[in-house]
Write an enzyme that holds these catalytic residues in place. Structure first.
Site, PDB file in Angstrom:
ATOM      1  N   ASP A 174      46.119  40.860  35.661  1.00 15.42           N
ATOM      2  CA  ASP A 174      46.284  41.993  34.747  1.00 15.42           C
ATOM      3  C   ASP A 174      45.003  42.253  33.964  1.00 15.42           C
ATOM      4  O   ASP A 174      44.327  41.311  33.548  1.00 15.42           O
ATOM      5  CB  ASP A 174      47.440  41.680  33.783  1.00 15.42           C
ATOM      6  CG  ASP A 174      47.882  42.905  33.009  1.00 15.42           C
ATOM      7  OD1 ASP A 174      47.580  44.029  33.435  1.00 15.42           O
ATOM      8  OD2 ASP A 174      48.538  42.728  31.971  1.00 15.42           O
TER       9      ASP A 174
ATOM     10  N   HIS B 225      39.143  47.715  39.191  1.00 19.18           N
ATOM     11  CA  HIS B 225      39.878  47.175  40.335  1.00 19.18           C
ATOM     12  C   HIS B 225      38.922  46.501  41.327  1.00 19.18           C
ATOM     13  O   HIS B 225      39.252  45.460  41.911  1.00 19.18           O
ATOM     14  CB  HIS B 225      40.656  48.287  41.028  1.00 19.18           C
ATOM     15  CG  HIS B 225      41.773  48.855  40.188  1.00 19.18           C
ATOM     16  ND1 HIS B 225      42.697  48.052  39.555  1.00 19.18           N
ATOM     17  CD2 HIS B 225      42.111  50.135  39.885  1.00 19.18           C
ATOM     18  CE1 HIS B 225      43.557  48.813  38.894  1.00 19.18           C
ATOM     19  NE2 HIS B 225      43.221  50.071  39.076  1.00 19.18           N
TER      20      HIS B 225
ATOM     21  N   LEU C 252      45.392  26.138  52.523  1.00 18.95           N
ATOM     22  CA  LEU C 252      46.000  26.951  51.471  1.00 18.95           C
ATOM     23  C   LEU C 252      46.814  28.091  52.076  1.00 18.95           C
ATOM     24  O   LEU C 252      46.370  28.772  53.002  1.00 18.95           O
ATOM     25  CB  LEU C 252      44.906  27.537  50.577  1.00 18.95           C
ATOM     26  CG  LEU C 252      45.350  28.592  49.551  1.00 18.95           C
ATOM     27  CD1 LEU C 252      46.153  27.947  48.436  1.00 18.95           C
ATOM     28  CD2 LEU C 252      44.142  29.351  49.001  1.00 18.95           C
TER      29      LEU C 252
END
Length: 258
Positions: free
Chosen positions: A28, A45, A139
């Site tokens: 955020d 962004h 991962l």
């Protein structure tokens, strides 16, 4: 001190046994980061994607098994069309530019979220990322795209209701496990730690069911400023939490005492 040196020291200090198995990130603050610098939201962004790259690399170094990122919520479609197109473009470039590196680092990509009504080119992109990395064992990067937790739970409820209507399931057989098995995350462990940047302290329709016993760390920094040191600081805070899961004594404390 270089970031790599700090990570190595943090890994040694924390010990691998107390690094959470599954970390989820609510990324955020991109827009606010850009606004504070007089830049267009798109630049925020774009810098956010760079922060995501850092987070993935840090998770690999810290031997985190699952990293879930809230990349695009079901509610994000209501944003201005230009911003939505920019976000989708960044997703496209991230997968196109980073998929090879993820694959080389043994990362498996999983995508959760509704896939109905997605544009064919977006759906193909998501499927490619999953298929190319399907056999990897390092991962697991879980990308929450077009995701909403309430929608996910409602879909699970509909699936169970259909089974009851068809006579394949009795109402009394519906329990928490039955619901969990029909969520997008059915074969993914619940998050141990959820980190949200920007200082906001809410889930925003993210992993509502799965977060039942998660620990939360809210960081004041905006997402584009997230780096390895920020992740390590969140892990250090997590390492000092007592996770009782409704019991009087946590498993960690009991083990230490024995």
């Amino acid at each position: 001190m270089a970031e790599g040196d700090f990570l190595e020291m943090a890994t040694t200090t924390l010990g691998i046994t107390i690094v959470p198995r599954h970390v989820a990130l609510i990324m955020d603050g991109n827009g606010r980061w850009a606004a504070a610098r007089g830049l267009p939201r798109f630049e925020g962004h774009r810098r956010g994607v760079e922060a995501l790259r850092r987070a993935v690399r840090a998770a690999i170094e810290l031997r985190i098994s699952y990293l879930t990122v809230y990349s695009f919520s079901a509610e994000n479609w209501s944003r201005p069309r230009e911003e939505v197109q920019s976000l989708l473009g960044l997703l496209h470039r991230f997968i196109r530019n980073d998929l090879s590196e993820l694959h080389d680092n043994n990362v498996r990509v999983r995508v959760i979220g509704a896939r109905e009504d997605l544009a064919p080119e977006i759906l193909a992109l998501l499927k490619e990322a999953e298929q190319v990395t399907a056999a990897n064992t390092g991962l697991t990067l879980v990308v929450a795209f077009n995701y909403g937790a309430r929608q996910e739970i409602a879909a699970a409820a509909r699936a169970l209701a259909e089974m009851v209507a068809e006579g394949r399931l009795a109402p009394h057989e519906i329990d928490a496990d039955a619901i969990s098995a029909r969520l997008d995350t059915a074969d993914i462990p619940d998050p141990d730690l959820i980190i949200r940047t920007s200082g906001e302290q809410r889930l925003s329709n993210f992993l509502l069911w799965q977060a039942a016993y998660a620990e939360f760390v809210f960081l004041p920094i905006l997402w584009p400023d997230f780096d390895q040191a920020a992740l390590v600081s969140a892990l250090e805070e997590y390492a000092h939490r007592e996770r009782r899961f409704g019991r009087v004594e946590s498993p960690r404390s009991a083990k230490t005492a024995s």
